[in-house]
Every structure is written in structure tokens, then in C-alpha cells.
Design a protein around this motif. Structure first.
Motif, PDB file in Angstrom:
ATOM      1  N   ALA A   1     -42.631 -11.477  12.368  1.00  0.00           N
ATOM      2  CA  ALA A   1     -42.360 -12.355  11.230  1.00  0.00           C
ATOM      3  C   ALA A   1     -43.646 -12.564  10.426  1.00  0.00           C
ATOM      4  O   ALA A   1     -44.749 -12.366  10.943  1.00  0.00           O
ATOM      5  N   PRO A   2     -43.542 -12.977   9.171  1.00  0.00           N
ATOM      6  CA  PRO A   2     -44.727 -13.217   8.329  1.00  0.00           C
ATOM      7  C   PRO A   2     -45.348 -14.584   8.632  1.00  0.00           C
ATOM      8  O   PRO A   2     -45.475 -15.441   7.757  1.00  0.00           O
TER       9      PRO A   2
ATOM     10  N   ALA B   1     -52.546  -2.484   3.920  1.00  0.00           N
ATOM     11  CA  ALA B   1     -51.478  -2.119   3.001  1.00  0.00           C
ATOM     12  C   ALA B   1     -51.992  -1.172   1.916  1.00  0.00           C
ATOM     13  O   ALA B   1     -51.293  -0.229   1.520  1.00  0.00           O
ATOM     14  N   ALA B   2     -53.217  -1.410   1.455  1.00  0.00           N
ATOM     15  CA  ALA B   2     -53.814  -0.517   0.447  1.00  0.00           C
ATOM     16  C   ALA B   2     -54.029   0.879   1.019  1.00  0.00           C
ATOM     17  O   ALA B   2     -53.886   1.875   0.306  1.00  0.00           O
TER      18      ALA B   2
ATOM     19  N   GLY C   1     -41.841  -0.780   9.634  1.00  0.00           N
ATOM     20  CA  GLY C   1     -43.028  -1.198  10.374  1.00  0.00           C
ATOM     21  C   GLY C   1     -42.666  -2.028  11.582  1.00  0.00           C
ATOM     22  O   GLY C   1     -41.841  -2.943  11.492  1.00  0.00           O
ATOM     23  N   HIS C   2     -43.288  -1.725  12.714  1.00  0.00           N
ATOM     24  CA  HIS C   2     -43.067  -2.478  13.955  1.00  0.00           C
ATOM     25  C   HIS C   2     -44.273  -3.360  14.245  1.00  0.00           C
ATOM     26  O   HIS C   2     -45.412  -2.905  14.168  1.00  0.00           O
TER      27      HIS C   2
ATOM     28  N   GLY D   1     -45.272  -3.938  11.001  1.00  0.00           N
ATOM     29  CA  GLY D   1     -44.325  -4.685  10.187  1.00  0.00           C
ATOM     30  C   GLY D   1     -45.020  -5.638   9.243  1.00  0.00           C
ATOM     31  O   GLY D   1     -44.594  -5.826   8.099  1.00  0.00           O
ATOM     32  N   LYS D   2     -46.113  -6.251   9.710  1.00  0.00           N
ATOM     33  CA  LYS D   2     -46.886  -7.115   8.815  1.00  0.00           C
ATOM     34  C   LYS D   2     -47.544  -6.300   7.705  1.00  0.00           C
ATOM     35  O   LYS D   2     -47.607  -6.736   6.552  1.00  0.00           O
TER      36      LYS D   2
END
Length: 252
Positions: free
Chosen positions: A110-111, A63-64, A82-83, A87-88
């Protein structure tokens, strides 16, 4: 890490994040369509495509990377799509730096933690001898025992750079193999993302189950859910028109 990207179009920015074993090129048709009204940046996540290789591959780190790239490109705040693994990454970015994410689209993930079903794929790819004269058909045959689905084998084999002699992978396979236990999970991150969130699943996919909806609600209270009929996990590739019919109004 500043990431490699493919850019198209002008207008409000949109970031596209691919899944495991993918690349920016996976978004081709979607990116071309969105570029009529948006500035669309499709990224290669670390250890994928032309982006750098690193042994660090947890979701906050990835993510950073996306945040650094967005800032370098002057593309923040932005809508983020995001796929799967991407996605995560998108969810981790929204939770860590919500001011950077104008809208969030999570595609068929999903998370939560998932079982280690994809580890044999990495092991089979690592086991292919990258020799001079290797063909895509040879590589496909070498993967057949571990990856019985022809479409998934074709998706994996497209990561081979056949123009090189011998061919080489566009993936950091050793780094991915080591990171699989982390990639299968999702970290316990603080905070919530209050912004507009659209969660899309494929009707024939089991990646997003009803029992994961409360987890979405806890982290993304504005989340709403939509299903693309007749497709599996690769929602945007299997039915681009249905996918775009959902995300177009959401982005606008």
C-alpha cells in the motif's frame, strides 16, 4: 539510471517490477505466461540484480529509472505490475508520469509507511563473511537467527553469486541498508493516477489492510481490489495460476 532487464514476447508492453531483495528473475513463470500475448520486460531495480548501484534510492528516483528504461526500450505507454517495493515504485511512476502508465497493478503493498521489520535481514546479510569456500548452507545457517523462515532465507541466499570466488552479493547491501528508512515509507506525491488500477493482496498477508483502502482511493480513484486465497506476501510466486487469472483479463 537505465536498468538491466529480461525481455520476452511480442505485443502490448508490460513492465514487471520486483520487491526488496528480488530481481527480474523472480517473475520467471509469470513472464513466460504473459509473453504469449505481450512484450514483457522484467527489470532489475537499482541496487538489485545486474543494475547499477547508487546511494540515491528514494521512490521518485527509482520511478525515474523505470521511465528512462521504458523510453529507451520504446515501451511506453505500458502496463506496469509491481510487487511490494516494486509496487511502490510503480505507484510513484503512475503519479509522476501518468501518461507512461496504461494500466497499473499493485501487488501486496500500500502507499503507506511500514514498520522497520526487514532491517535485521539486511544486517544479517551484511554480517556473512564472504570467504572462499562459503556454501549456500553456510549462508543459510548464518541468517537463521535473524530470518527464522526457511523460505525467506532461501529467497535471500539466492542473491549470492556462488560462481564467484569468494561469493558476492547481487545486491548493493550497503546502499540498501542506508535506504531502509526511505524504502519503508512512501512519499507525499502530488497528483492522482486516474487510469485503470488493480490492487491484489494475498489472503494470509497483512500488507494491505482495509484501513489503507481510502489512501488508495485518494491517489488511484479507479482502483479495484482483489484477493488471492490461501497465499501470503509473495502472491505471484505462491500461486502463479491464481495471480495470472486476475491479471490476464485486466491486461487484455
Amino acid at each position: 539510471m537505465r536498468l538491466n532487464l529480461v525481455e520476452a514476447g511480442d505485443g502490448p508492453p508490460v513492465i514487471l517490477l520486483h520487491g526488496l531483495f528480488g530481481s527480474a528473475q523472480n517473475w520467471g513463470a509469470v513472464q513466460r505466461h504473459l509473453a504469449a500475448r505481450h512484450r514483457v520486460l522484467a527489470l532489475d531495480l537499482r541496487n538489485h540484480g545486474a543494475s547499477g548501484r547508487s546511494s540515491a534510492m528514494d521512490y521518485p528516483t527509482m520511478a525515474a529509472d523505470v521511465a528512462e528504461t521504458m523510453r529507451a526500450m520504446g515501451a511506453a505507454p505500458t502496463a506496469v505490475i509491481g510487487h511490494s517495493m516494486g509496487g511502490k515504485v510503480a505507484m510513484a511512476l503512475a503519479l509522476a508520469e501518468p501518461a507512461l502508465v496504461a494500466r497499473l497493478v499493485v501487488v501486496d503493498i500500500a502507499p503507506i509507511a511500514y514498520p522497520p521489520a526487514l532491517r535485521p535481514y539486511v544486517e544479517a546479510m551484511q554480517a556473512i563473511p564472504l570467504r572462499s569456500g562459503l556454501t549456500r548452507r553456510d549462508a543459510d545457517a548464518a541468517l537463521a537467527a535473524a530470518v527464522p523462515e526457511p523460505g525467506i532465507r532461501a529467497f535471500l541466499v539466492q542473491n549470492l553469486r556462488m560462481q564467484d570466488d569468494p561469493p558476492r552479493w547481487r545486491l548493493g547491501l550497503d546502499e540498501l541498508a542506508a535506504a531502509m528508512p526511505v524504502l519503508e515509507g512512501f512519499p507525499d506525491l502530488p497528483g492522482r493516477y486516474e487510469g485503470p488500477t488493480l490492487v491484489i493482496n494475498g489472503e494470509r498477508s497483512s500488507y494491505i489492510r482495509p484501513d489503507s483502502h481510502p489512501r488508495f482511493g485518494a491517489l488511484f480513484p479507479a482502483a479495484r481490489f482483489a484477493t488471492v486465497p490461501g497465499v501470503g506476501h509473495w502472491v505471484h510466486a505462491e500461486s502463479p495460476s491464481s495471480f495470472l487469472a486476475l491479471i490476464g483479463p485486466f491486461l487484455d
